[in-house]
Design an enzyme around this catalytic site. Sequence first.
Site: not given
Length: 278
Positions: A29-30, A34, A173, A181-182, A184
């Site tokens: 779930y990039l 990532h 990031v 950023m995540s 989740r």
Amino acid sequence: MEIVKTIGDMKALRRQMRGQVGFVPTMGYLHEGHLVLVRNSRKGNDHTVASIFVNPTQFGPKEDFTAYPRDPERDFAMLEREEVDAVFIPGAGEMYPPGFDTWVEAGKITERLEGAVRPGHFRGVATVCTKLFNIVEPDRAYFGQKDAQQVTVIIKVVRDLDMNLEIVVVPTVREADGLAMSSRNVYLNPMERKAAVILWKALSTADKLWAGGESNADRIRGEMMTTIEKEPLAVIDYVSVADTETLEELEVINRAALVSLAVKFGRTRLIDNIVLKK
Ligand code: AMP
């Protein structure tokens, strides 16, 4: 770009690679965070392998393993655009066949912070990373500062077990408003998403206090809590000012300190951190 599902095929492909190999392990779930790891790997190596594996052994029984967002086709398209050489995407049965029962434990540091709230989490992380390093045999593996304790644990495992790779840590990031950023973040509803900026505000508070000469860790923790408590949707899990290596809580910041926090918004639990350097 090769899409590889079995350990045997991944090892065979690795044997064909010449020169330096960089590796980016992910749960998929990039997002841009990532991709920055991937770009660092591309810059520093002849080949880049990414992995996508939502690792069941690092989730507690009441955690979000089943709900964790997954979209492999979208991930493949993103990795293809970044010119990754191979994606390793094994199934859980491939990584943990019947009878699997060998674990990597990284000791005391896994009992603090995230480890205190998520017992067994780092045993799962350390074990899966060890397996992935053995399968991919990278020269370098790329990890995000976003998961600071994970970085500390992996560096320790690599050092303690004399593994032949370098761990490269990449800065966090962030979205325009500062939210890290995540994968989740998709759990957040619009109101929670707005409220989630409070993590960054609390970390910025710590940074400003430190820059202004404050070295009393309790005062910094206190000011961070006061900042977060102003946000009605935020429920604090922990706020920590700890030694960057041992992860022990500090009274006075007289060496590099990891300022980290975990905050819940409804059912979504977010973590973030910064490092205060001497
Ligand atoms: P995950 O898929 O969440 O397990 O993350 C895979 C890798 O990406 C880990 O090394 C994370 O620390 C890293 N990562 C996740 N989010 C970010 C971010 N916002 N900035 C930098 N690295 C990140």
